[in-house]
Design an enzyme around this catalytic site. Structure first.
Site, PDB file in Angstrom:
ATOM      1  N   LYS A 115     -15.398  27.740 -24.334  1.00 15.65           N
ATOM      2  CA  LYS A 115     -14.030  28.234 -24.476  1.00 15.65           C
ATOM      3  C   LYS A 115     -13.006  27.168 -24.088  1.00 15.65           C
ATOM      4  O   LYS A 115     -11.867  27.228 -24.477  1.00 15.65           O
ATOM      5  CB  LYS A 115     -13.838  29.507 -23.657  1.00 15.65           C
ATOM      6  CG  LYS A 115     -14.510  30.700 -24.357  1.00 15.65           C
ATOM      7  CD  LYS A 115     -14.326  32.009 -23.628  1.00 15.65           C
ATOM      8  CE  LYS A 115     -15.044  33.123 -24.373  1.00 15.65           C
ATOM      9  NZ  LYS A 115     -15.859  33.976 -23.535  1.00 15.65           N
ATOM     10  N   ARG A 116     -13.444  26.171 -23.327  1.00 15.55           N
ATOM     11  CA  ARG A 116     -12.490  25.121 -22.924  1.00 15.55           C
ATOM     12  C   ARG A 116     -12.138  24.180 -24.086  1.00 15.55           C
ATOM     13  O   ARG A 116     -11.200  23.427 -24.004  1.00 15.55           O
ATOM     14  CB  ARG A 116     -13.042  24.331 -21.730  1.00 15.55           C
ATOM     15  CG  ARG A 116     -14.330  23.632 -22.016  1.00 15.55           C
ATOM     16  CD  ARG A 116     -14.892  22.893 -20.817  1.00 15.55           C
ATOM     17  NE  ARG A 116     -16.125  22.236 -21.193  1.00 15.55           N
ATOM     18  CZ  ARG A 116     -17.307  22.812 -21.157  1.00 15.55           C
ATOM     19  NH1 ARG A 116     -17.441  24.062 -20.742  1.00 15.55           N
ATOM     20  NH2 ARG A 116     -18.387  22.144 -21.520  1.00 15.55           N
TER      21      ARG A 116
END
Ligand code: GLU
Length: 288
Positions: free
Chosen positions: A256-257
């Protein structure tokens, strides 16, 4: 008329979804469609510290934009709802009780790295690289059997030493993991009052009548753990299809980063779902 196939997509709303999620969910949708079955959307929002309602809403919006559709879910309803894990606590508590009475789990109040263990994420231990909870730190058999509620302590599954968990993955073929070598006593309940991922996912997949679980390869070893829970609860396990993970150009799997590959950013950059499904990224790691 739908077939008896029941699949699910089950995002955790801790951030915006990226192309890797979309690809796994797309595969899940295609497999459900090809089988003429039902696809369920389950919002895995049990971790109150990390999950945010805005990410849950964004996930639905972004997946709809991408072209994913499902038959049952939080905003649609259906016979086996509610479809938000945070609203399914009674089921998880029942399972905790069953496991506790059967002597399969124990309360674990070791102070050593307690917090780190308790917050262990489902993706934190791919390739079996987790540290094994030391057997000598286990309390005696029977500990916790009379507890009325989980309380403010972690609970772990007492993994048997003499077992190899084997299953035929529909994508990867035969898989095997050695108990207490590849994985050790794992969390089923967290001291913050929430079921751990491994327990919640099994309870929900069984209660929702899921016949095939499609998810990313990073959760392969979790399947070995989950098979122990299915057995302990006397439930039939579904089939499993672990999809290859999507990697970025440096070979790192997407997380998700990786903001640049979030569906939101891609949409804002003017990409269309069709472009994305034809892109090199989309096909990375896939055989055909
Ligand atoms: N909610 C989990 C995740 O987002 C997936 C669980 C599963 O598919 O078993 O990683």
């Amino acid at each position: 008329m739908k077939s008896s196939y029941r699949g699910r997509i089950a995002p955790t709303p801790t951030g915006y979804l990226h192309l890797g999620h979309a690809r796994t969910f797309w595969i899940a949708m295609e497999r459900a469609r090809e089988a003429g079955g039902t696809l369920i959307y389950r919002d895995e929002d049990i971790d109150p510290d990390r999950c945010k309602p805005e990410f849950a809403e964004a996930a639905i919006e972004d997946l709809h934009w991408f072209g994913c559709q499902w038959d049952e879910g939080p905003n649609i309803g259906g016979p086996v709802g509610p479809y938000r894990q945070s609203e399914r606590m009674p089921l998880f508590l029942d399972a905790w009780k069953h496991l506790k009475e059967g002597g399969f789990i124990y309360p674990c109040d070791q102070s050593r790295k307690d917090v780190a263990w308790a917050t262990q994420a489902p993706h934190g231990d791919e390739k079996g690289s987790e540290s094994i909870y030391p057997e000598h730190l286990r309390p005696p058999i029977g500990t916790g059997k009379t507890a009325q509620a989980p309380g403010e302590t972690n609970w772990r599954f007492r993994v048997p030493g003499d077992r190899k968990m084997q299953f035929d993955d529909l994508s990867l073929g035969p898989c095997a993991f050695n108990c207490l070598k590849d994985f050790g006593d794992f969390l089923v309940w967290r001291k913050d009052g929430q079921p751990a991922y491994e327990l919640a996912v099994v309870v929900d997949d069984a209660a929702m009548g899921i016949t095939e679980v499609v998810r990313g390869e990073d959760l392969l070893i979790s399947t070995a753990r989950q098979l122990l829970i299915y057995e302990a609860l006397g439930l039939t396990a579904p089939e499993f299809y672990h999809a290859p993970l999507l990697c970025d150009s440096s070979g790192q799997r997407l997380a998700k980063r990786h903001k640049s590959l979030s569906l939101r950013e891609l949409k804002e950059a003017g990409k269309t779902p069709e472009d994305l499904r034809k892109s090199e990224d989309w096909w990375s790691g896939m055989d055909d």
